[in-house]
Design a protein around this motif. Sequence first.
Motif, PDB file in Angstrom:
ATOM      1  N   LYS A 289      13.147  33.761  -1.863  1.00 52.79           N
ATOM      2  CA  LYS A 289      11.389  34.276  -2.907  1.00 52.79           C
ATOM      3  C   LYS A 289      10.505  33.275  -1.993  1.00 52.79           C
ATOM      4  CE  LYS A 289       8.479  32.716  -6.537  1.00 52.79           C
ATOM      5  NZ  LYS A 289       8.338  32.069  -7.783  1.00 52.79           N
ATOM      6  N   GLU A 290      10.325  32.282  -1.290  1.00 51.41           N
ATOM      7  CA  GLU A 290       9.569  31.870  -0.238  1.00 51.41           C
ATOM      8  C   GLU A 290       9.513  32.443   1.105  1.00 51.41           C
ATOM      9  OE1 GLU A 290      10.909  27.032  -0.241  1.00 51.41           O
ATOM     10  OE2 GLU A 290      10.158  26.676  -2.536  1.00 51.41           O
ATOM     11  N   GLU A 291      10.311  32.658   1.570  1.00 51.52           N
ATOM     12  CA  GLU A 291      10.534  33.718   2.727  1.00 51.52           C
ATOM     13  C   GLU A 291       9.810  34.920   2.795  1.00 51.52           C
ATOM     14  OE1 GLU A 291      12.111  37.189   4.818  1.00 51.52           O
ATOM     15  OE2 GLU A 291      13.116  36.256   2.623  1.00 51.52           O
ATOM     16  N   THR A 292       9.962  35.584   1.359  1.00 54.10           N
ATOM     17  CA  THR A 292       9.172  36.399   1.408  1.00 54.10           C
ATOM     18  C   THR A 292       8.002  36.196   1.607  1.00 54.10           C
ATOM     19  OG1 THR A 292      11.080  37.643  -0.323  1.00 54.10           O
ATOM     20  CG2 THR A 292       8.959  38.538  -0.124  1.00 54.10           C
ATOM     21  N   LEU A 293       7.059  35.387   0.963  1.00 57.96           N
ATOM     22  CA  LEU A 293       5.635  34.755   0.729  1.00 57.96           C
ATOM     23  C   LEU A 293       5.248  34.490   1.952  1.00 57.96           C
ATOM     24  CD1 LEU A 293       5.664  32.661  -2.077  1.00 57.96           C
ATOM     25  CD2 LEU A 293       4.622  34.417  -2.177  1.00 57.96           C
ATOM     26  N   VAL A 294       6.179  33.654   2.762  1.00 54.70           N
ATOM     27  CA  VAL A 294       5.803  33.043   4.238  1.00 54.70           C
ATOM     28  C   VAL A 294       4.633  34.573   5.430  1.00 54.70           C
ATOM     29  CG1 VAL A 294       6.375  31.940   5.872  1.00 54.70           C
ATOM     30  CG2 VAL A 294       6.319  30.604   3.824  1.00 54.70           C
ATOM     31  N   VAL A 295       6.533  35.224   5.279  1.00 54.21           N
ATOM     32  CA  VAL A 295       6.731  36.558   6.104  1.00 54.21           C
ATOM     33  C   VAL A 295       5.691  37.773   5.919  1.00 54.21           C
ATOM     34  CG1 VAL A 295       8.057  38.645   6.760  1.00 54.21           C
ATOM     35  CG2 VAL A 295       8.821  36.325   6.837  1.00 54.21           C
ATOM     36  N   GLY A 296       5.507  37.993   5.117  1.00 55.53           N
ATOM     37  CA  GLY A 296       4.841  39.013   4.098  1.00 55.53           C
ATOM     38  C   GLY A 296       2.849  38.065   4.290  1.00 55.53           C
ATOM     39  N   TRP A 297       2.490  36.254   4.374  1.00 54.41           N
ATOM     40  CA  TRP A 297       1.362  36.342   4.830  1.00 54.41           C
ATOM     41  C   TRP A 297       1.134  36.630   6.531  1.00 54.41           C
ATOM     42  CZ3 TRP A 297      -0.923  33.211   8.005  1.00 54.41           C
ATOM     43  CH2 TRP A 297      -2.138  32.915   7.569  1.00 54.41           C
ATOM     44  N   PHE A 298       2.460  36.018   6.867  1.00 53.00           N
ATOM     45  CA  PHE A 298       2.240  36.557   8.096  1.00 53.00           C
ATOM     46  C   PHE A 298       1.639  38.046   8.662  1.00 53.00           C
ATOM     47  CE2 PHE A 298       3.159  32.233   9.359  1.00 53.00           C
ATOM     48  CZ  PHE A 298       2.729  31.851  10.237  1.00 53.00           C
ATOM     49  N   THR A 299       2.409  38.757   8.459  1.00 59.01           N
ATOM     50  CA  THR A 299       2.867  40.194   8.239  1.00 59.01           C
ATOM     51  C   THR A 299       1.333  40.868   8.021  1.00 59.01           C
ATOM     52  OG1 THR A 299       5.063  40.431   7.419  1.00 59.01           O
ATOM     53  CG2 THR A 299       3.802  42.509   7.719  1.00 59.01           C
ATOM     54  N   ASN A 300       0.809  40.423   6.743  1.00 57.66           N
ATOM     55  CA  ASN A 300      -1.197  40.394   6.576  1.00 57.66           C
ATOM     56  C   ASN A 300      -2.213  40.030   7.341  1.00 57.66           C
ATOM     57  OD1 ASN A 300       0.264  42.604   4.807  1.00 57.66           O
ATOM     58  ND2 ASN A 300       0.585  41.424   3.618  1.00 57.66           N
ATOM     59  N   HIS A 301      -1.672  39.425   8.646  1.00 55.28           N
ATOM     60  CA  HIS A 301      -2.548  38.198   8.521  1.00 55.28           C
ATOM     61  C   HIS A 301      -2.893  38.040  10.928  1.00 55.28           C
ATOM     62  CE1 HIS A 301      -2.687  36.614   5.166  1.00 55.28           C
ATOM     63  NE2 HIS A 301      -4.320  36.562   4.678  1.00 55.28           N
ATOM     64  N   HIS A 302      -3.247  39.322  11.613  1.00 55.75           N
ATOM     65  CA  HIS A 302      -2.221  39.358  12.746  1.00 55.75           C
ATOM     66  C   HIS A 302      -2.768  38.923  13.466  1.00 55.75           C
ATOM     67  CE1 HIS A 302      -1.462  43.992  11.657  1.00 55.75           C
ATOM     68  NE2 HIS A 302      -2.566  44.114  10.485  1.00 55.75           N
ATOM     69  N   LYS A 303      -3.853  37.121  13.357  1.00 52.36           N
ATOM     70  CA  LYS A 303      -4.418  36.910  13.987  1.00 52.36           C
ATOM     71  C   LYS A 303      -3.268  35.352  13.700  1.00 52.36           C
ATOM     72  CE  LYS A 303      -7.533  34.456  16.637  1.00 52.36           C
ATOM     73  NZ  LYS A 303      -8.017  34.651  18.292  1.00 52.36           N
ATOM     74  N   PRO A 304      -2.947  34.907  13.334  1.00 53.04           N
ATOM     75  CA  PRO A 304      -2.266  33.815  12.624  1.00 53.04           C
ATOM     76  C   PRO A 304      -1.304  34.317  13.076  1.00 53.04           C
ATOM     77  CG  PRO A 304      -3.283  33.775  11.005  1.00 53.04           C
ATOM     78  CD  PRO A 304      -3.496  35.251  11.600  1.00 53.04           C
ATOM     79  N   LEU A 305      -0.326  35.645  13.272  1.00 54.09           N
ATOM     80  CA  LEU A 305       1.127  36.072  13.633  1.00 54.09           C
ATOM     81  C   LEU A 305       1.202  36.453  15.163  1.00 54.09           C
ATOM     82  CD1 LEU A 305       4.418  37.927  13.030  1.00 54.09           C
ATOM     83  CD2 LEU A 305       2.054  40.186  13.317  1.00 54.09           C
ATOM     84  N   ALA A 306      -0.210  36.138  16.092  1.00 47.10           N
ATOM     85  CA  ALA A 306      -0.027  36.850  17.062  1.00 47.10           C
ATOM     86  C   ALA A 306       0.228  35.286  17.923  1.00 47.10           C
ATOM     87  CB  ALA A 306      -1.444  36.875  17.739  1.00 47.10           C
ATOM     88  N   ILE A 307      -0.260  34.162  16.971  1.00 52.41           N
ATOM     89  CA  ILE A 307      -0.311  32.930  17.740  1.00 52.41           C
ATOM     90  C   ILE A 307       0.972  32.909  17.697  1.00 52.41           C
ATOM     91  CG2 ILE A 307      -1.080  30.222  16.644  1.00 52.41           C
ATOM     92  CD1 ILE A 307      -3.652  31.370  16.619  1.00 52.41           C
ATOM     93  N   LEU A 308       1.347  33.141  16.330  1.00 54.39           N
ATOM     94  CA  LEU A 308       2.811  32.080  15.725  1.00 54.39           C
ATOM     95  C   LEU A 308       4.304  32.468  16.477  1.00 54.39           C
ATOM     96  CD1 LEU A 308       4.531  31.135  14.146  1.00 54.39           C
ATOM     97  CD2 LEU A 308       5.307  33.776  12.770  1.00 54.39           C
ATOM     98  N   ARG A 309       3.308  34.280  16.968  1.00 54.96           N
ATOM     99  CA  ARG A 309       4.702  34.511  18.246  1.00 54.96           C
ATOM    100  C   ARG A 309       4.037  33.791  19.516  1.00 54.96           C
ATOM    101  NH1 ARG A 309       3.099  40.971  16.553  1.00 54.96           N
ATOM    102  NH2 ARG A 309       4.597  40.989  15.701  1.00 54.96           N
TER     103      ARG A 309
END
Length: 197
Positions: free
Chosen positions: A154-174
């Motif tokens: 459940k928690e993994e789904t929330l975290v991954v879903g959030w990053f998937t829907n927010h491109h700038k934070p996802l780019a920083i994470l990558r």
Amino acid sequence: YTPPNASALAGHLMQSAHAKMEEDIEKRDTQSELSRKFGVAYSSDGWDSCDNLPLINSCYMLANDGGVYQRSVDTSGHTKNAEYCAALMIADIYSIGCTKVVHVCTDTCAVMRKCWKIVEDEFPWISCSPCQTHCPSLLQGDICNLPVPAQVIKEETLVVGWFTNHHKPLAILREKVKAVLGRSCELKRAGATRMGT
């Protein structure tokens, strides 16, 4: 090049492809030597077609040859109970050659377990067993329903879903992941516990 029309595809081209397939199958087991020596394993499983028709597909395997597609049955309007599924299996086994078939492999649902008894009563020399791939899949499903794994998913789904829907934070994470690990890694969502996932 002019592609064949529907009439040709459903007519002489289909017949010629079927004849070639039958010829190839015959070459695999000339005069039924292998099937008499080793036996044939039969398998049946339910699927939905691209246009959502409920199908039961069947195939058989001979001497580890990769299998031969038997047929698909549209079960629309039928109740897929043990008697109905067993009747389809029994018809397939007779068409293959009932003395050739020594094993039936299906999934492990309650309907199939009842079906096994009907098939084994009809053919006492045939043994039925569950598909080995379905067993770990079912086990994974049971494990994922336990409180701790269910909470983690459940928690993994929330975290991954959030990053998937927010491109700038996802780019920083990558970028951070690549700096730390020296290679790219992607977030993965928990998949349904089905074969191949």
